[in-house]
Design an enzyme around this catalytic site. Structure first.
Site, PDB file in Angstrom:
ATOM      1  N   GLY A 197      30.191  39.487   4.018  1.00 29.16           N
ATOM      2  CA  GLY A 197      30.264  40.040   5.375  1.00 29.16           C
ATOM      3  C   GLY A 197      30.349  38.980   6.447  1.00 29.16           C
ATOM      4  O   GLY A 197      29.842  39.170   7.553  1.00 29.16           O
ATOM      5  N   TYR A 202      38.528  47.641  14.923  1.00 28.08           N
ATOM      6  CA  TYR A 202      39.745  47.212  14.225  1.00 28.08           C
ATOM      7  C   TYR A 202      40.819  48.291  14.336  1.00 28.08           C
ATOM      8  O   TYR A 202      41.972  48.028  14.672  1.00 28.08           O
ATOM      9  CB  TYR A 202      39.373  46.965  12.762  1.00 28.08           C
ATOM     10  CG  TYR A 202      40.375  46.205  11.939  1.00 28.08           C
ATOM     11  CD1 TYR A 202      40.145  44.882  11.582  1.00 28.08           C
ATOM     12  CD2 TYR A 202      41.544  46.810  11.476  1.00 28.08           C
ATOM     13  CE1 TYR A 202      41.043  44.183  10.804  1.00 28.08           C
ATOM     14  CE2 TYR A 202      42.444  46.116  10.698  1.00 28.08           C
ATOM     15  CZ  TYR A 202      42.188  44.813  10.358  1.00 28.08           C
ATOM     16  OH  TYR A 202      43.083  44.126   9.589  1.00 28.08           O
ATOM     17  N   ASP A 250      44.009  39.214   3.397  1.00 22.39           N
ATOM     18  CA  ASP A 250      42.867  38.779   2.591  1.00 22.39           C
ATOM     19  C   ASP A 250      43.173  38.881   1.102  1.00 22.39           C
ATOM     20  O   ASP A 250      42.910  37.956   0.327  1.00 22.39           O
ATOM     21  CB  ASP A 250      41.638  39.636   2.894  1.00 22.39           C
ATOM     22  CG  ASP A 250      41.233  39.571   4.352  1.00 22.39           C
ATOM     23  OD1 ASP A 250      41.844  38.795   5.107  1.00 22.39           O
ATOM     24  OD2 ASP A 250      40.309  40.322   4.735  1.00 22.39           O
ATOM     25  N   SER A 281      36.116  36.909   3.271  1.00 25.24           N
ATOM     26  CA  SER A 281      36.770  37.918   2.431  1.00 25.24           C
ATOM     27  C   SER A 281      36.131  38.105   1.069  1.00 25.24           C
ATOM     28  O   SER A 281      36.802  38.144   0.042  1.00 25.24           O
ATOM     29  CB  SER A 281      38.255  37.592   2.241  1.00 25.24           C
ATOM     30  OG  SER A 281      38.945  37.887   3.405  1.00 25.24           O
ATOM     31  N   SER A 282      34.816  38.268   1.092  1.00 25.73           N
ATOM     32  CA  SER A 282      34.165  38.619  -0.172  1.00 25.73           C
ATOM     33  C   SER A 282      34.632  39.992  -0.636  1.00 25.73           C
ATOM     34  O   SER A 282      34.663  40.265  -1.840  1.00 25.73           O
ATOM     35  CB  SER A 282      32.644  38.599  -0.018  1.00 25.73           C
ATOM     36  OG  SER A 282      32.198  39.658   0.807  1.00 25.73           O
ATOM     37  N   ASP A 287      48.672  40.375  10.757  1.00 27.21           N
ATOM     38  CA  ASP A 287      49.254  40.828   9.475  1.00 27.21           C
ATOM     39  C   ASP A 287      49.684  42.289   9.531  1.00 27.21           C
ATOM     40  O   ASP A 287      50.802  42.636   9.118  1.00 27.21           O
ATOM     41  CB  ASP A 287      48.318  40.556   8.277  1.00 27.21           C
ATOM     42  CG  ASP A 287      46.941  41.184   8.371  1.00 27.21           C
ATOM     43  OD1 ASP A 287      46.570  41.691   9.462  1.00 27.21           O
ATOM     44  OD2 ASP A 287      46.212  41.162   7.353  1.00 27.21           O
ATOM     45  N   ARG A 326      38.807  33.580   0.969  1.00 24.02           N
ATOM     46  CA  ARG A 326      39.818  32.857   1.744  1.00 24.02           C
ATOM     47  C   ARG A 326      39.287  32.535   3.127  1.00 24.02           C
ATOM     48  O   ARG A 326      38.392  33.211   3.637  1.00 24.02           O
ATOM     49  CB  ARG A 326      41.111  33.661   1.860  1.00 24.02           C
ATOM     50  CG  ARG A 326      40.996  34.936   2.681  1.00 24.02           C
ATOM     51  CD  ARG A 326      41.494  34.757   4.098  1.00 24.02           C
ATOM     52  NE  ARG A 326      41.232  35.905   4.938  1.00 24.02           N
ATOM     53  CZ  ARG A 326      40.143  36.060   5.671  1.00 24.02           C
ATOM     54  NH1 ARG A 326      39.175  35.159   5.634  1.00 24.02           N
ATOM     55  NH2 ARG A 326      39.983  37.123   6.434  1.00 24.02           N
TER      56      ARG A 326
END
Ligand code: ADP
Ligand code: MG
Length: 341
Positions: free
Chosen positions: A107, A202, A153, A111-112, A26, A17
């Protein structure tokens, strides 16, 4: 249906995405506007047995874990933690033997990791709703990495709608598809910087936001005057980003629906500045790239996309503009394709 005793081959495909606008909102119950893209990850595997055995065409090492998985965070090779995280959350006891293929950059902010998780969940037989699968995969990513990530994601990957971005209210989980006009082309350009420090930074950002929310209430709807009165300057800046970003997501969705790319582009630039100044997740490389892209004819706006600290920029451009990156199209969400042996 699978006949008892017959191994069945399954192919589960899950898109990556790009987030057009609404980052670091989110997990605070705010608004996001991602779209699933045409690039993604597929697992082709035979179901059965008591282990997951997968190879990835992109990363060396055979993943071989017995089921049930107890502690996904210790699995080696480390890419297998995402797979093991899903198996742990699902409580899977029936295994998989097969391969992982992907045409996503790993990476980099597309959003792998979520694509890998969602493909794993479907391959392991999770037949829940897009929201249910996404919730389980979010939990899997948290268990695999220790990062307290939000749901964007995974939900973009499960719930994608071709030709549309998804306006997601992460408080109510309401999803409103927003058509992407034909006249808009969306590009993802890599900054050349690997993402760094994402995990701990994060978690810090999330804790700072929660400090602010403990005083002013849910950030997406908090009064800006109350946020401005917060004593703690760091919590104040983080909260201001979340609050103003949610407004920008709403305005961006309206501008996109109206085909007003100039306004949409300006909102992307404002979002980037907020992520740079108030949320402090940008880098000099990302800032320079956004400026360079915005100076080009036919580019309406650009911003960092995803968690920040390197990785990719997303740009909104007129058709015919060629940038050095991936042109992405809004795609449908994840699905299972039965493969006949
Ligand atoms: P992003 O999700 O933005 O691509 P992440 O750091 O969240 O970045 O996830 C990237 C990690 O996910 C990779 O380093 C790797 O461990 C794992 N991964 C994703 N796709 C694959 C794949 N096709 N094969 C093996 N590992 C993958
Ligand atoms: Mg990821």
């Amino acid at each position: 249906m699978t006949d008892a005793g017959t191994a069945s081959t399954i192919r589960a495909e899950a898109p990556g995405r790009v987030n057009l606008i609404g980052d670091h909102t989110d997990y605070m119950g705010g608004l996001v506007l991602p779209m699933a893209v045409q690039m993604g990850t597929a697992i082709t595997a035979t179901r059965g047995g008591g282990r997951i055995e997968l190879t990835s065409a992109r990363v060396p090492g055979l993943l071989s874990v017995p089921l049930p998985v107890q502690d996904p965070a210790t699995v080696e090779p480390s890419w297998g933690r995402y797979v093991a995280g899903v198996a742990a959350v699902l409580g899977a006891t029936e295994g998989l033997v097969g391969t992982v293929e992907s045409d996503l950059p790993l990476g980099s902010g597309l959003s792998s990791s979520a694509a890998l998780e969602v493909a794993t969940a479907l391959a392991l037989g999770d037949d829940g709703s897009p929201l249910e699968v996404a919730r389980r995969c979010q939990m899997a990513e948290q268990r695999a990495t220790g990062v307290p990530c939000g749901i964007m994601d995974q939900l973009a990957s499960t719930a994608g709608v071709r030709g549309h971005a998804l306006l997601i209210d992460c408080a109510t989980m309401e999803i409103t598809p927003v058509p992407v006009p034909d006249r808009a082309s969306v590009w993802v350009v890599h900054s050349g910087q690997e993402r760094r420090l994402v995990g701990s930074a994060y978690a810090d950002r999330r804790a700072e936001c929660e400090r602010a929310a403990a005083v002013v209430g849910p950030l997406p709807s908090a009064a800006l005057e109350r946020i401005d009165e917060l004593d703690d300057p760091v919590a104040r800046a983080r909260a201001r980003h979340v609050r103003t970003e949610c407004d920008r997501v709403q305005d961006f969705a309206a501008a996109l629906s109206a085909g007003d790319l100039a306004t949409a582009g300006a909102l992307m630039v404002a979002s980037h500045r907020s992520l740079r100044d108030d949320f402090q997740v940008s880098t000099d490389g990302l800032d320079r790239l956004v400026e360079e892209l915005c100076a080009l004819d036919g580019v309406h706006g650009a911003r960092l996309t995803g968690a920040g600290f390197g990785g990719c920029v997303v740009a909104l451009a007129d058709p015919g503009v060629e940038l050095r990156g991936w042109q992405v199209h809004a795609a449908d969400g994840a699905r299972v394709v039965d493969v006949d042996d």
